[in-house]
Design a protein around this motif. Structure first.
Motif, PDB file in Angstrom:
ATOM      1  N   ASN A   1      11.415  20.790  29.199  1.00  0.00           N
ATOM      2  CA  ASN A   1      10.364  20.066  30.200  1.00  0.00           C
ATOM      3  C   ASN A   1      11.089  19.193  31.488  1.00  0.00           C
ATOM      4  O   ASN A   1      10.348  18.991  32.251  1.00  0.00           O
ATOM      5  CB  ASN A   1       9.749  19.120  29.488  1.00  0.00           C
ATOM      6  N   TYR A   2      12.313  18.787  31.258  1.00  0.00           N
ATOM      7  CA  TYR A   2      12.926  17.968  32.414  1.00  0.00           C
ATOM      8  C   TYR A   2      13.507  18.852  33.361  1.00  0.00           C
ATOM      9  O   TYR A   2      13.699  18.472  34.621  1.00  0.00           O
ATOM     10  CB  TYR A   2      13.861  16.829  31.901  1.00  0.00           C
ATOM     11  N   TYR A   3      14.304  19.726  32.797  1.00  0.00           N
ATOM     12  CA  TYR A   3      15.474  20.636  33.598  1.00  0.00           C
ATOM     13  C   TYR A   3      15.047  22.061  33.839  1.00  0.00           C
ATOM     14  O   TYR A   3      15.538  22.788  34.676  1.00  0.00           O
ATOM     15  CB  TYR A   3      16.618  20.320  33.005  1.00  0.00           C
ATOM     16  N   MET A   4      14.185  22.695  32.933  1.00  0.00           N
ATOM     17  CA  MET A   4      14.204  24.091  32.984  1.00  0.00           C
ATOM     18  C   MET A   4      12.849  24.725  33.748  1.00  0.00           C
ATOM     19  O   MET A   4      12.704  26.118  33.669  1.00  0.00           O
ATOM     20  CB  MET A   4      14.220  24.730  31.399  1.00  0.00           C
ATOM     21  N   ASN A   5      12.296  24.002  34.648  1.00  0.00           N
ATOM     22  CA  ASN A   5      11.061  24.585  35.099  1.00  0.00           C
ATOM     23  C   ASN A   5      10.838  23.528  36.267  1.00  0.00           C
ATOM     24  O   ASN A   5      11.497  22.509  36.467  1.00  0.00           O
ATOM     25  CB  ASN A   5      10.060  24.480  34.473  1.00  0.00           C
ATOM     26  N   ASP A   6      10.268  24.167  37.417  1.00  0.00           N
ATOM     27  CA  ASP A   6      10.278  23.612  38.855  1.00  0.00           C
ATOM     28  C   ASP A   6       9.258  22.474  39.073  1.00  0.00           C
ATOM     29  O   ASP A   6       9.153  21.864  40.091  1.00  0.00           O
ATOM     30  CB  ASP A   6      10.272  24.739  39.958  1.00  0.00           C
ATOM     31  N   ASN A   7       8.503  22.274  37.896  1.00  0.00           N
ATOM     32  CA  ASN A   7       7.647  21.073  37.880  1.00  0.00           C
ATOM     33  C   ASN A   7       7.931  20.361  36.767  1.00  0.00           C
ATOM     34  O   ASN A   7       7.139  20.385  35.766  1.00  0.00           O
ATOM     35  CB  ASN A   7       6.138  21.627  38.075  1.00  0.00           C
ATOM     36  N   PRO A   8       8.989  19.463  36.808  1.00  0.00           N
ATOM     37  CA  PRO A   8       9.197  18.536  35.501  1.00  0.00           C
ATOM     38  C   PRO A   8       8.566  17.551  35.241  1.00  0.00           C
ATOM     39  O   PRO A   8       7.669  17.011  35.943  1.00  0.00           O
ATOM     40  CB  PRO A   8      10.743  18.205  35.740  1.00  0.00           C
ATOM     41  N   MET A   9       8.230  17.428  34.003  1.00  0.00           N
ATOM     42  CA  MET A   9       7.433  16.332  33.323  1.00  0.00           C
ATOM     43  C   MET A   9       8.084  14.873  33.585  1.00  0.00           C
ATOM     44  O   MET A   9       9.322  14.993  33.662  1.00  0.00           O
ATOM     45  CB  MET A   9       7.443  16.355  31.769  1.00  0.00           C
ATOM     46  N   SER A  10       7.201  13.983  34.016  1.00  0.00           N
ATOM     47  CA  SER A  10       7.511  12.591  33.941  1.00  0.00           C
ATOM     48  C   SER A  10       7.808  12.160  32.657  1.00  0.00           C
ATOM     49  O   SER A  10       7.559  12.605  31.609  1.00  0.00           O
ATOM     50  CB  SER A  10       6.320  11.941  34.668  1.00  0.00           C
ATOM     51  N   ASN A  11       8.429  10.981  32.671  1.00  0.00           N
ATOM     52  CA  ASN A  11       8.616  10.217  31.221  1.00  0.00           C
ATOM     53  C   ASN A  11       7.560   9.880  30.500  1.00  0.00           C
ATOM     54  O   ASN A  11       7.347   9.913  29.378  1.00  0.00           O
ATOM     55  CB  ASN A  11       9.598   8.908  31.582  1.00  0.00           C
ATOM     56  N   ASP A  12       6.362   9.442  31.427  1.00  0.00           N
ATOM     57  CA  ASP A  12       4.899   9.065  31.026  1.00  0.00           C
ATOM     58  C   ASP A  12       4.531  10.420  30.234  1.00  0.00           C
ATOM     59  O   ASP A  12       4.012  10.355  29.171  1.00  0.00           O
ATOM     60  CB  ASP A  12       4.104   8.597  31.820  1.00  0.00           C
ATOM     61  N   GLU A  13       4.471  11.466  30.788  1.00  0.00           N
ATOM     62  CA  GLU A  13       3.970  12.750  30.412  1.00  0.00           C
ATOM     63  C   GLU A  13       4.721  13.250  28.911  1.00  0.00           C
ATOM     64  O   GLU A  13       3.993  13.728  28.105  1.00  0.00           O
ATOM     65  CB  GLU A  13       4.110  13.980  31.109  1.00  0.00           C
ATOM     66  N   MET A  14       6.112  13.078  28.995  1.00  0.00           N
ATOM     67  CA  MET A  14       6.875  13.298  27.942  1.00  0.00           C
ATOM     68  C   MET A  14       6.530  12.443  26.792  1.00  0.00           C
ATOM     69  O   MET A  14       6.480  12.681  25.502  1.00  0.00           O
ATOM     70  CB  MET A  14       8.375  13.187  28.192  1.00  0.00           C
ATOM     71  N   SER A  15       6.490  11.173  27.139  1.00  0.00           N
ATOM     72  CA  SER A  15       6.049  10.239  26.001  1.00  0.00           C
ATOM     73  C   SER A  15       4.708  10.499  25.263  1.00  0.00           C
ATOM     74  O   SER A  15       4.602  10.449  23.942  1.00  0.00           O
ATOM     75  CB  SER A  15       6.035   8.950  26.551  1.00  0.00           C
ATOM     76  N   ARG A  16       3.926  10.875  26.042  1.00  0.00           N
ATOM     77  CA  ARG A  16       2.483  11.314  25.453  1.00  0.00           C
ATOM     78  C   ARG A  16       2.420  12.603  24.819  1.00  0.00           C
ATOM     79  O   ARG A  16       1.846  12.672  23.679  1.00  0.00           O
ATOM     80  CB  ARG A  16       1.191  11.481  26.600  1.00  0.00           C
TER      81      ARG A  16
END
Length: 155
Positions: free
Chosen positions: A118-133
């Motif tokens: 989610n952070y590194y393998m796609n060109d639209n990485p998730m934010s920390n907030d999105e990952m937290s949720r």
């Protein structure tokens, strides 16, 4: 530092790696890889099997050379090497193979795999907030888990 992160740091040291260097170098590699996701295939070299083998051998030699140098002396070489790795056609399958192995064998491996993806393998990485949720974890926990995932991947 969590018990998992301490175990990963111990694993690093057992393999004669400095945990902070593993974290930093792996983060730089993954960030270079992410930045290359939007580069058109038109700009990637079209290699024969023999040229791919030569490329892998050269990259391996350069990487080992960079790892032998003191960190401050090797930063420029490592940055160039990681940029070249980013454009290697065999790099993504290798990264995916490592992620599958982590998910199958490491405590919290499936979470680490999702974090890297989610952070590194796609060109639209998730934010920390999105990952937290998404993971139902606090921001601090996500940051800690991201460090653990990156170190684990680096080893």
């Amino acid at each position: 530092m969590s018990k998992n992160e301490q175990r990963i740091d111990n694993w690093c040291m057992r393999e004669n790696f400095e945990p902070t260097l593993v974290l930093e170098l792996t983060r730089v590699l993954l960030e270079h890889f992410r930045s290359g996701l939007k580069i058109s295939d038109m700009f990637h070299p079209n290699f024969t099997e023999e040229n791919l083998k030569k490329q892998k051998d050269t990259m391996r030699r350069d990487f080992l050379e960079a790892m032998r140098l003191p960190m401050d002396d090797s930063l420029e070489l490592q940055d160039r090497l990681f940029q070249e790795l980013r454009d290697c056609p065999w790099m993504r399958p290798l990264i995916e193979q490592v992620l599958v192995e982590i998910a199958a064998t490491v405590d919290e491996g499936p979470l680490y795999k999702r974090i890297i993806e989610n952070y590194y393998m796609n060109d639209n990485p998730m934010s920390n907030d999105e990952m937290s949720r998404t993971e139902s974890l606090s921001s601090a926990s996500i940051e800690r888990k991201k460090r653990e995932a990156i170190k684990c991947f680096g080893i």
